[in-house]
Design a protein around this motif. Structure first.
Motif, short mmCIF file in Angstrom:
data_model
loop_
_atom_site.label_atom_id
_atom_site.label_comp_id
_atom_site.label_asym_id
_atom_site.label_seq_id
_atom_site.Cartn_x
_atom_site.Cartn_y
_atom_site.Cartn_z
N THR A 115 0.80 -1.23 0.00
CA THR A 115 0.00 0.00 0.00
C THR A 115 0.83 1.27 0.00
O THR A 115 0.26 2.36 0.02
CB THR A 115 -0.93 0.02 1.23
OG1 THR A 115 -0.13 -0.03 2.41
CG2 THR A 115 -1.89 -1.15 1.19
N GLY A 116 2.12 1.18 -0.01
CA GLY A 116 2.95 2.38 -0.01
C GLY A 116 4.36 2.06 0.39
O GLY A 116 4.76 0.90 0.46
N PRO A 117 5.13 3.11 0.68
CA PRO A 117 6.53 2.86 1.08
C PRO A 117 6.57 2.18 2.45
O PRO A 117 5.67 2.35 3.26
CB PRO A 117 7.14 4.26 1.14
CG PRO A 117 5.99 5.18 1.36
CD PRO A 117 4.80 4.53 0.70
N GLY A 118 7.57 1.40 2.66
CA GLY A 118 7.72 0.72 3.93
C GLY A 118 7.65 -0.78 3.78
O GLY A 118 7.73 -1.32 2.67
N PHE A 119 7.49 -1.45 4.91
CA PHE A 119 7.54 -2.91 4.96
C PHE A 119 6.40 -3.43 5.81
O PHE A 119 5.86 -2.71 6.66
CB PHE A 119 8.88 -3.36 5.56
CG PHE A 119 10.06 -2.78 4.85
CD1 PHE A 119 10.60 -3.41 3.74
CD2 PHE A 119 10.65 -1.60 5.28
CE1 PHE A 119 11.70 -2.89 3.08
CE2 PHE A 119 11.74 -1.06 4.63
CZ PHE A 119 12.26 -1.71 3.52
N THR A 120 6.06 -4.69 5.62
CA THR A 120 5.00 -5.31 6.39
C THR A 120 5.35 -6.77 6.68
O THR A 120 6.02 -7.42 5.89
CB THR A 120 3.65 -5.22 5.64
OG1 THR A 120 2.63 -5.75 6.48
CG2 THR A 120 3.66 -5.99 4.35
N CYS A 121 4.87 -7.24 7.83
CA CYS A 121 5.00 -8.64 8.20
C CYS A 121 3.61 -9.26 8.08
O CYS A 121 2.72 -8.90 8.86
CB CYS A 121 5.53 -8.79 9.61
SG CYS A 121 5.60 -10.52 10.14
N PRO A 122 3.41 -10.14 7.12
CA PRO A 122 2.07 -10.68 6.90
C PRO A 122 1.58 -11.64 7.98
O PRO A 122 0.38 -11.89 8.08
CB PRO A 122 2.20 -11.40 5.55
CG PRO A 122 3.64 -11.75 5.45
CD PRO A 122 4.38 -10.67 6.18
N CYS A 123 2.45 -12.15 8.80
CA CYS A 123 2.05 -13.13 9.82
C CYS A 123 1.16 -12.51 10.90
O CYS A 123 0.15 -13.09 11.28
CB CYS A 123 3.27 -13.74 10.49
SG CYS A 123 4.32 -14.68 9.38
N HIS A 124 1.54 -11.36 11.42
CA HIS A 124 0.82 -10.78 12.55
C HIS A 124 0.54 -9.29 12.33
O HIS A 124 0.37 -8.54 13.30
CB HIS A 124 1.60 -11.00 13.85
CG HIS A 124 1.86 -12.44 14.13
ND1 HIS A 124 3.09 -13.02 13.92
CD2 HIS A 124 1.05 -13.43 14.56
CE1 HIS A 124 3.02 -14.30 14.23
NE2 HIS A 124 1.79 -14.58 14.62
N ASP A 125 0.56 -8.85 11.08
CA ASP A 125 0.19 -7.48 10.70
C ASP A 125 1.05 -6.39 11.32
O ASP A 125 0.56 -5.30 11.61
CB ASP A 125 -1.29 -7.20 11.01
CG ASP A 125 -2.21 -8.03 10.13
OD1 ASP A 125 -1.83 -8.27 8.97
OD2 ASP A 125 -3.28 -8.43 10.61
N SER A 126 2.33 -6.65 11.54
CA SER A 126 3.23 -5.57 11.93
C SER A 126 3.58 -4.79 10.68
O SER A 126 3.73 -5.37 9.60
CB SER A 126 4.51 -6.12 12.56
OG SER A 126 4.25 -6.67 13.82
N SER A 127 3.70 -3.47 10.82
CA SER A 127 4.13 -2.66 9.67
C SER A 127 5.24 -1.72 10.11
O SER A 127 5.34 -1.33 11.28
CB SER A 127 2.94 -1.89 9.09
OG SER A 127 2.42 -0.99 10.04
N PHE A 128 6.07 -1.37 9.13
CA PHE A 128 7.26 -0.56 9.37
C PHE A 128 7.33 0.51 8.29
O PHE A 128 6.95 0.27 7.14
CB PHE A 128 8.52 -1.44 9.32
CG PHE A 128 8.42 -2.66 10.20
CD1 PHE A 128 8.83 -2.61 11.52
CD2 PHE A 128 7.89 -3.85 9.72
CE1 PHE A 128 8.73 -3.74 12.34
CE2 PHE A 128 7.78 -4.97 10.52
CZ PHE A 128 8.21 -4.93 11.84
N ASP A 129 7.82 1.70 8.65
CA ASP A 129 7.93 2.76 7.65
C ASP A 129 9.13 2.53 6.73
O ASP A 129 9.84 1.53 6.87
CB ASP A 129 7.96 4.14 8.31
CG ASP A 129 9.21 4.41 9.14
OD1 ASP A 129 10.21 3.66 9.03
OD2 ASP A 129 9.20 5.39 9.90
N ALA A 130 9.37 3.45 5.81
CA ALA A 130 10.44 3.31 4.83
C ALA A 130 11.83 3.33 5.46
O ALA A 130 12.81 2.94 4.82
CB ALA A 130 10.33 4.41 3.78
N ASP A 131 11.93 3.78 6.72
CA ASP A 131 13.20 3.77 7.43
C ASP A 131 13.31 2.60 8.40
O ASP A 131 14.22 2.56 9.24
CB ASP A 131 13.39 5.09 8.18
CG ASP A 131 13.62 6.26 7.24
OD1 ASP A 131 14.31 6.07 6.21
OD2 ASP A 131 13.09 7.35 7.51
N GLY A 132 12.36 1.66 8.35
CA GLY A 132 12.41 0.46 9.18
C GLY A 132 11.83 0.64 10.58
O GLY A 132 11.87 -0.29 11.38
#
Length: 172
Positions: A115-132
């Protein structure tokens, strides 16, 4: 007088034999001990630098997932093309930032956000911005950074694993 010279010769020969024996045993013992202990010393949590890809193959500002592949050696075997893990690399000018692809929560694989810049963990819905940095979810911290350097036009990553489920970044 003859007994004294025989005694001193006998003593000298015994000393030479003893010193020769110690040197001979040391010549065999030192390499043997090193052979047996070296694998344990090399694996004790220390990072290892891995050459990845040319810097110019990284587009500016766009994360790229890179497999960390090595030749694995220990005292008994050599294995080629062993994948230790992976890293997300991001080029910012002449610098390269690297993050582990392992989620700090429970060790799932972290992907780019759809959905945009950054990262996601699909297992438990953690999300991280473009700087981690951690945005949402159960992850106790942001993505784990890995040391990186550019040498001879290639990106090198210091591979390490970190304890999961803790708020502090702690190497294991």
């Amino acid at each position: 007088m003859a007994n004294d010279s025989q005694t001193s010769r006998r003593g000298a020969l015994q000393t030479i034999a003893a010193v020769s024996g110690v040197i001979g045993c040391g010549a065999v013992a030192v390499p043997t001990v090193r052979f047996l202990v070296q694998p344990a010393l090399g694996a004790a949590g220390a990072g290892r630098w891995i050459k990845t890809l040319p810097t110019d193959s990284l587009p500016e500002g766009e994360p790229k997932r890179v497999a960390l592949v090595v030749v694995h050696r220990d005292a008994w075997t050599i294995e080629k093309d062993v994948e230790l893990g992976a890293a997300w690399l991001l080029r910012k000018g002449t610098d390269v930032v690297a993050w582990s692809t392992v989620c700090p929560h429970l060790g799932c694989a972290v992907d780019r956000s759809a959905t945009g810049p950054g990262f996601t963990c699909p297992c438990h819905d953690s999300s991280f911005d473009a700087d981690g940095n951690r945005l949402t979810g159960p992850s106790p911290r942001g993505l784990d950074t890995l040391a990186s350097k550019v040498e001879d036009g290639f990106v090198h990553i210091e591979f390490k694993r970190f304890r999961q489920g803790t708020p502090e970044k702690e190497p294991v």
